[in-house]
Design a protein around this motif. Structure first.
Motif: not given
Length: 189
Positions: A41-47, A62-64, A68-69
Motif C-alpha cells: 500500500r505504501s508503494i502507491i503514488p503519493v497523490g 513509510l513511503h519516504v 533509504v532501504s
C-alpha cells in the motif's frame, strides 16, 4: 520557575529495557502477510495516498522511509523509533493523567508491556497513532492548565493530522472536546 524536581524525568532503565526488547532479533524474520500488504500500500503514488482509507499519513511516512532501504530491519526500525519517541513524551502525559506518584509505575508498565513491544516491532500504524495521541493529550493538558490559545491551536492541528493516522481516533477528540467544554463552564461559575 520550575525546579529540577518539577520536570518529569524519563526512567532510563525502563527505556533501555524497551529498546533491548524491541530491537532484539528485529530483522531476522521476513515480513509476514500483513506487513507485506502495508508495504504494498505504501508503494502507491503519493497523490493517491489520501484516497486510501488505511492510515494515509503512515503510508506516506513509510513511503519516504523506504527511500533509504527495503530491508525488514530498516522498515521495522521506523515503528521502534516512533514508539521510543512516544515513550519520551509519555512521562509528562502520564504525570498529568495519573499524578506524580503513579507516573513512574505506569511508565514501567507501558514500556515493558508485551503488546506495546510487539506493536513497536511490526510494520503497522499503531506506533504513529500512539505518538499522535500522546501529542494530543500533551496539548490538551497544557491548554487546560495554562489556557493559552497556542496550545488550543496545537491541539486542533494535531487532531486534524490524527485523522490521517487513523479515523477511529476521533473518539479521543470528542471526549477531550467535552472535557474542555465542561472545564470552561466550571471555571465560569
Amino acid at each position: 520557575m520550575k525546579s529540577a524536581s518539577d520536570i518529569p524525568r524519563l526512567p532510563i532503565t525502563a527505556f533501555v529495557c524497551f529498546a533491548v526488547l524491541s530491537l532484539a532479533w528485529l530483522g531476522t524474520r521476513p515480513l509476514d502477510l500483513g506487513e507485506a500488504i502495508v508495504l504494498t500500500r505504501s508503494i502507491i503514488p503519493v497523490g493517491d495516498l489520501l484516497l486510501i482509507p488505511y492510515s494515509p499519513f503512515y503510508l506516506l511516512l513509510l513511503h519516504v522511509w523506504m527511500l533509504v532501504s527495503n530491508d525488514p530491519l530498516w522498515l521495522r526500525l521506523l515503528g521502534v523509533l516512533l514508539s521510543a519517541s512516544g515513550l519520551a513524551l509519555a512521562p509528562r502525559v502520564l504525570r498529568a493523567l495519573g499524578g506524580t506518584h503513579a507516573a513512574t509505575g505506569a511508565f514501567w508498565l507501558l514500556a515493558l508491556s508485551p503488546f506495546f513491544v510487539n506493536q513497536a516491532r511490526i510494520l503497522a500504524p499503531a506506533p504513529l497513532a500512539f505518538v499522535s495521541v500522546l501529542i494530543l493529550y500533551l496539548c490538551f493538558f497544557e491548554y487546560i492548565r495554562a489556557g493559552q490559545w497556542t496550545w488550543l491551536a496545537a491541539w486542533s492541528g494535531t487532531a486534524l493530522v490524527m485523522q490521517l493516522v487513523h479515523g477511529g481516533l476521533f473518539a479521543v477528540v470528542l471526549v477531550q472536546c467535552l472535557a474542555m467544554v465542561l472545564f470552561r463552564e466550571r471555571l465560569r461559575s
